[in-house]
Write an enzyme that holds these catalytic residues in place. Structure first.
Site, PDB file in Angstrom:
ATOM      1  CG  HIS A  67     -22.887  58.895  61.948  1.00  0.00           C
ATOM      2  ND1 HIS A  67     -22.719  57.848  61.082  1.00  0.00           N
ATOM      3  CD2 HIS A  67     -22.104  58.639  63.013  1.00  0.00           C
ATOM      4  CE1 HIS A  67     -21.878  56.974  61.598  1.00  0.00           C
ATOM      5  NE2 HIS A  67     -21.486  57.436  62.782  1.00  0.00           N
ATOM      6  CG  HIS A  82     -19.119  60.338  65.547  1.00  0.00           C
ATOM      7  ND1 HIS A  82     -20.240  60.181  66.338  1.00  0.00           N
ATOM      8  CD2 HIS A  82     -18.838  59.127  65.023  1.00  0.00           C
ATOM      9  CE1 HIS A  82     -20.613  58.918  66.309  1.00  0.00           C
ATOM     10  NE2 HIS A  82     -19.781  58.251  65.512  1.00  0.00           N
TER      11      HIS A  82
END
Length: 168
Positions: A67, A82
């Site tokens: 991620h 992110h």
């Protein structure tokens, strides 16, 4: 005292890593991001599940949970992307890297794909956060651009203007 800054260079223009709507970092429902603990930046409410390189450089950060992506530029600053809040707990489910660590990427290259509906269902938020994690205030000037709707790999969001290095 006046500070001298270099002209704006294309390689210092950070574009959106995701399609979607611009959100100021101060409005992100996470104190690590909204208080700037991971640097200055912005968020995007994504409209699809593709992340593209916001700047050219080398991939320096990836994770097993897939991620996050970190890119270091030739000028030495780092960008962290992110995807989502609460997505580390998904252990990579719903994410697919399209890059490897130490790979060189060009602005606009695809970096990762994610299942937006899955992230909306399983994580706290699907927000895509982009931060400049090693900005040195007295060496760089951030020039924020005006954009509400962002196109991945294309829409300029911020220009980094590096301070002149004077030889004395």
């Amino acid at each position: 005292m006046f500070k001298n800054y270099n002209r704006q260079e294309e390689e210092n223009t950070i574009v959106s890593p995701s399609n979607g709507a611009f959100i100021p970092l101060s409005e992100v429902p996470d104190p690590v991001f909204n208080q700037g603990l991971l640097g200055k930046g912005f968020a995007i409410m994504p409209s699809d599940g593709i992340i593209k390189a916001p700047i050219s450089g080398k991939i320096v950060t990836t994770s097993e949970s897939k991620h996050i992506v970190g890119i270091e530029t030739k000028n030495g600053y780092s960008i962290l992307i992110h995807v989502g809040l609460g997505t580390a707990a998904l252990l990579g489910q719903g994410f697919k890297y399209l890059i490897t660590e130490n790979q060189t990427v060009t602005k606009g290259d695809p970096l990762l794909e994610f299942d937006l509906n899955f992230i909306k269902e399983k994580a706290f938020s699907p927000l895509v956060l982009t931060t400049l994690i090693n900005i040195v205030e007295d060496q760089m000037l951030l020039n924020w651009q005006n954009a509400d709707e962002l196109i991945a790999g294309e829409t300029p969001v911020v220009n980094i203007i590096l301070r002149h290095k004077l030889n004395m």
